[in-house]
Design an enzyme around this catalytic site. Structure first.
Site, mmCIF file in Angstrom:
data_model
loop_
_atom_site.group_PDB
_atom_site.id
_atom_site.type_symbol
_atom_site.label_atom_id
_atom_site.label_comp_id
_atom_site.label_asym_id
_atom_site.label_seq_id
_atom_site.Cartn_x
_atom_site.Cartn_y
_atom_site.Cartn_z
ATOM 1 N N GLU A 93 0.838 -1.211 0.000
ATOM 2 C CA GLU A 93 0.000 0.000 0.000
ATOM 3 C C GLU A 93 0.867 1.252 0.000
ATOM 4 O O GLU A 93 2.072 1.186 0.285
ATOM 5 C CB GLU A 93 -0.951 -0.005 1.198
ATOM 6 C CG GLU A 93 -0.238 -0.010 2.541
ATOM 7 C CD GLU A 93 -0.756 1.041 3.500
ATOM 8 O OE1 GLU A 93 -0.977 2.187 3.062
ATOM 9 O OE2 GLU A 93 -0.902 0.714 4.690
ATOM 10 N N LYS A 140 -4.764 -0.466 13.429
ATOM 11 C CA LYS A 140 -4.026 0.679 13.944
ATOM 12 C C LYS A 140 -4.408 0.998 15.377
ATOM 13 O O LYS A 140 -5.509 0.705 15.837
ATOM 14 C CB LYS A 140 -4.105 1.887 13.025
ATOM 15 C CG LYS A 140 -5.461 2.273 12.542
ATOM 16 C CD LYS A 140 -5.317 3.305 11.432
ATOM 17 C CE LYS A 140 -6.681 3.777 10.984
ATOM 18 N NZ LYS A 140 -6.617 4.670 9.854
HETATM 19 N N1 PSU Z 1 -2.346 2.160 10.101
HETATM 20 C C1 PSU Z 1 -1.290 2.904 10.426
HETATM 21 N N2 PSU Z 1 -0.949 3.909 9.603
HETATM 22 C C2 PSU Z 1 -1.654 4.189 8.472
HETATM 23 C C3 PSU Z 1 -2.773 3.392 8.157
HETATM 24 C C4 PSU Z 1 -3.057 2.399 8.997
HETATM 25 O O1 PSU Z 1 -0.664 2.692 11.451
HETATM 26 O O2 PSU Z 1 -1.323 5.138 7.761
HETATM 27 C C5 PSU Z 1 -3.561 3.678 6.920
HETATM 28 C C6 PSU Z 1 -3.720 2.412 6.082
HETATM 29 O O3 PSU Z 1 -3.468 2.745 4.744
HETATM 30 C C7 PSU Z 1 -5.181 2.073 6.272
HETATM 31 C C8 PSU Z 1 -5.777 3.450 6.399
HETATM 32 O O4 PSU Z 1 -5.713 1.360 5.200
HETATM 33 O O5 PSU Z 1 -4.867 4.105 7.256
HETATM 34 C C9 PSU Z 1 -7.185 3.439 6.924
HETATM 35 O O6 PSU Z 1 -7.658 4.741 6.868
HETATM 36 P P1 PSU Z 1 -9.206 5.052 7.109
HETATM 37 O O7 PSU Z 1 -9.467 4.771 8.548
HETATM 38 O O8 PSU Z 1 -9.332 6.503 6.780
HETATM 39 O O9 PSU Z 1 -9.977 4.155 6.190
#
Ligand code: PSU
Ligand code: MN
Length: 330
Positions: free
Chosen positions: A26, A181
């Site tokens: 990603e 996360k």
């Molecule tokens: N976890 C982390 N750092 C990140 C992400 C996740 O520690 O940058 C990113 C990943 O790309 C994940 C995204 O798919 O955040 C999810 O974001 P959202 O909650 O806006 O869907």
């Protein structure tokens, strides 16, 4: 002329055609998850061929591709460049994306809009999973990331659920991560995955890893494997024997040396998350804001932890992709 929606790198296309191992990577981590500046302290990690003079996000992107190659697979970093969704980036694309201050973060809901606007953007787990299904040759089955998105805390008052959950439910790929996360409601995230039929598999652990923390003694998992061979068997069974449309979430705990006890950062996380919402950094801006603030709040330890777990996950994903490709031959 219309901007092409999709561009698959010739190297990735060839690998897919030949059933050779491919690992999707990603890029939201490149555009929004890591500093766009050099950080001298990253030298202490002794990562192979790491250049401390380069921006951390760019070096991590390069390192991930090197690790995939060193293990015998082809990296397919996914990102949107000038409105085209690329599966596999060349060195110049990677460089531009990492240095582009205006690069956005796109997920499933925003990808078509970004295409229409010819934006450049990092792809979340959701958008990268979407990309895994797009090549005409065959889908990409293995994907490495740091942490997935999920159900945010206080979801009863202010619902916020990542599209990562939906794409995990509908994409036959194994996502290798260090858990979800750190700012999420982890029990709620696990329940959502279970409801949607996504196996959450502990890699050499029976506990749900908590990104910075190994999660031991916290949230038990019903599924665990001791090695990549067993993980490959589980994935193949999930898809081939039981025709499940969902992905498999393989969870690798962070190495003990770089782990940070949740209790020591929970307060900092809660504080910066509240700050993010106060600052109007809701929606897609919430994680980038929190991660950045957290590096300051932990004196840089969260950054070292993040880099360490990312490289570990990429390595396991590459070994998995090689194993799965070997089985296809038989
Ligand atoms: N976890 C982390 N750092 C990140 C992400 C996740 O520690 O940058 C990113 C990943 O790309 C994940 C995204 O798919 O955040 C999810 O974001 P959202 O909650 O806006 O869907
Ligand atoms: Mn969200």
């Amino acid at each position: 002329v219309r901007t092409p929606a999709l561009s698959v790198h010739p190297e990735v296309r060839d690998a897919l055609r030949q059933n050779a191992p491919v690992v999707a990577l990603e890029s939201a981590v490149i555009t929004a998850g890591l500093p766009r500046t050099p950080v001298p302290a990253t030298a202490t990690l002794k990562l192979p061929a790491w250049n401390v003079l380069e921006p951390v996000n760019l070096e991590l992107a390069r390192l991930a591709e090197r690790i995939v190659r060193a293990n015998g697979a082809t990296p397919a970093t996914v990102a949107m460049i000038d409105g085209t969704l690329h599966i596999g980036l060349d060195a110049d694309h990677l460089d531009r994306l990492a240095r582009d201050e205006s690069a956005r973060k796109i997920s499933a809901a925003t990808i078509a809009h970004a295409h229409g606007r010819r934006w450049s953007a990092g792809t979340t787990v959701a958008a990268t999973l979407l990309a895994c299904s797009l090549p005409d040759e065959r889908p990409i089955r293995v994907f490495a990331t740091g942490g997935i998105g999920g159900v945010h805390c206080n979801w009863t008052e202010r619902p916020d659920i990542s599209a990562d959950v939906r794409l995990l439910a509908t994409t036959q790929a194994c996502v290798v991560c260090a858990g979800a996360k750190s700012i999420l409601d982890l029990p709620a995230t696990l329940e959502a995955l279970e409801a949607l039929g996504v196996p959450v598999v502990g890699y050499q652990t029976t506990w749900f890893p908590q990104f910075f923390d190994r999660g031991e003694g916290e949230l038990p998992l019903t599924c665990s494997v001791q090695n990549v061979d067993d993980l490959a068997t589980l994935c193949v069974s999930h898809w081939e024997d039981f025709h499940q449309p969902s992905g498999v979430l393989a969870c690798v705990p962070i190495d003990a040396e770089h782990a940070i006890d949740t209790r020591t950062i929970a307060a900092a996380i809660a504080r910066v998350d509240a700050e993010a919402l106060d600052a109007g950094a809701g929606g897609a801006d919430r994680t980038p804001y929190v991660l950045k603030a957290l590096v300051g709040a932990t004196g840089g330890r969260s950054l070292l932890a993040n880099l360490s777990l990312l490289s570990q996950n990429v390595e396991i994903a590459a070994i998995l992709a090689v194993q799965m490709a070997d089985r296809d031959d038989t």
